[in-house]
Scaffold this active site. Structure first.
Site, PDB file in Angstrom:
ATOM      1  N   ILE A 138       5.505  -2.842   1.274  1.00  0.00           N
ATOM      2  CA  ILE A 138       6.282  -1.603   1.198  1.00  0.00           C
ATOM      3  C   ILE A 138       5.879  -0.859  -0.067  1.00  0.00           C
ATOM      4  O   ILE A 138       5.956  -1.400  -1.166  1.00  0.00           O
ATOM      5  CB  ILE A 138       7.797  -1.904   1.181  1.00  0.00           C
ATOM      6  CG1 ILE A 138       8.199  -2.736   2.407  1.00  0.00           C
ATOM      7  CG2 ILE A 138       8.593  -0.604   1.071  1.00  0.00           C
ATOM      8  CD1 ILE A 138       7.917  -2.076   3.748  1.00  0.00           C
ATOM      9  N   GLU A 139       5.452   0.371   0.114  1.00  0.00           N
ATOM     10  CA  GLU A 139       5.045   1.235  -0.992  1.00  0.00           C
ATOM     11  C   GLU A 139       6.016   2.403  -1.068  1.00  0.00           C
ATOM     12  O   GLU A 139       6.311   3.035  -0.052  1.00  0.00           O
ATOM     13  CB  GLU A 139       3.626   1.744  -0.733  1.00  0.00           C
ATOM     14  CG  GLU A 139       3.105   2.745  -1.720  1.00  0.00           C
ATOM     15  CD  GLU A 139       1.704   3.251  -1.354  1.00  0.00           C
ATOM     16  OE1 GLU A 139       1.183   4.100  -2.098  1.00  0.00           O
ATOM     17  OE2 GLU A 139       1.128   2.823  -0.326  1.00  0.00           O
TER      18      GLU A 139
END
Length: 146
Positions: A138-139
Site C-alpha cells: 500500500i502506497e
C-alpha cells in the site's frame, strides 16, 4: 522465408476515462475492512449483488470491493489467480507524508519505505509504503501544491 501476411489494425473507437472500482481478494473481509477504515480513512459500505451481500470500501469517487479469497469464482467472476497479497496499490492523499507516517506508526503499522520521491500519473510525488493484513503493498502519495 518472409511472410506475406500483413496485420491491419483499426484505430480505437473508444478510450477509458478512469477507474471506477477494483476488487481485492482478501483472506478475511472483516479484518481488511477494519484496516482500510482505520489506516486510510475509507468508509465501509455493503451492497446487494446477484449472489448476496458484498462489502466495499469507498473513498472519493471510487471503491474497493473486498472479495473473500475462497468465494466461488463462478458466482463472483474474478481474475485467474485470486490470491490475497498480490496487489500493489497507490492512493493519493492530501495529508503530508509525515502525517501519514506518524498515523501508521501510531497504529502499529510497519513502514516499508518512505517518505520517498516517486513518479505518479500527475508527476512527482512523495510516497510512504506499508502492507495491509494480506501483505498487499500500500502506497500513500502526496503531490506538491500546484
Amino acid at each position: 522465408m518472409a511472410s506475406d501476411h500483413i496485420t491491419v489494425t483499426k484505430p480505437m473507437s473508444f478510450s477509458v476515462e478512469n477507474l471506477d472500482h477494483l476488487v481485492l481478494n482478501v483472506a478475511d473481509v472483516e479484518t481488511s475492512a477494519a484496516w482500510y477504515a482505520r489506516m486510510l480513512g475509507m468508509r465501509r459500505t455493503e451492497f446487494e449483488s446477484r449472489t448476496g451481500t458484498r462489502v466495499a470500501m469507498t473513498y472519493g469517487n471510487q471503491k474497493i470491493n473486498l472479495r473473500p479469497a475462497g468465494a466461488d469464482t463462478e458466482a463472483w467472476l474474478t481474475g485467474r489467480a485470486p490470491v490475497p497479497g498480490s496487489a500493489d496499490l497507490c492512493f493519493v492523499a492530501t495529508a503530508s507524508p509525515a502525517e501519514v507516517n506518524a498515523h501508521w506508526l501510531a497504529q502499529g503499522v510497519d513502514i516499508e519505505a518512505g517518505p520517498v520521491e516517486r513518479d505518479g500519473a500527475r508527476g512527482k510525488m512523495i510516497s510512504v509504503y506499508c502492507r495491509d493484513p494480506d501483505g498487499n503493498l500500500i502506497e500513500v502519495a502526496t503531490y506538491p501544491p500546484a
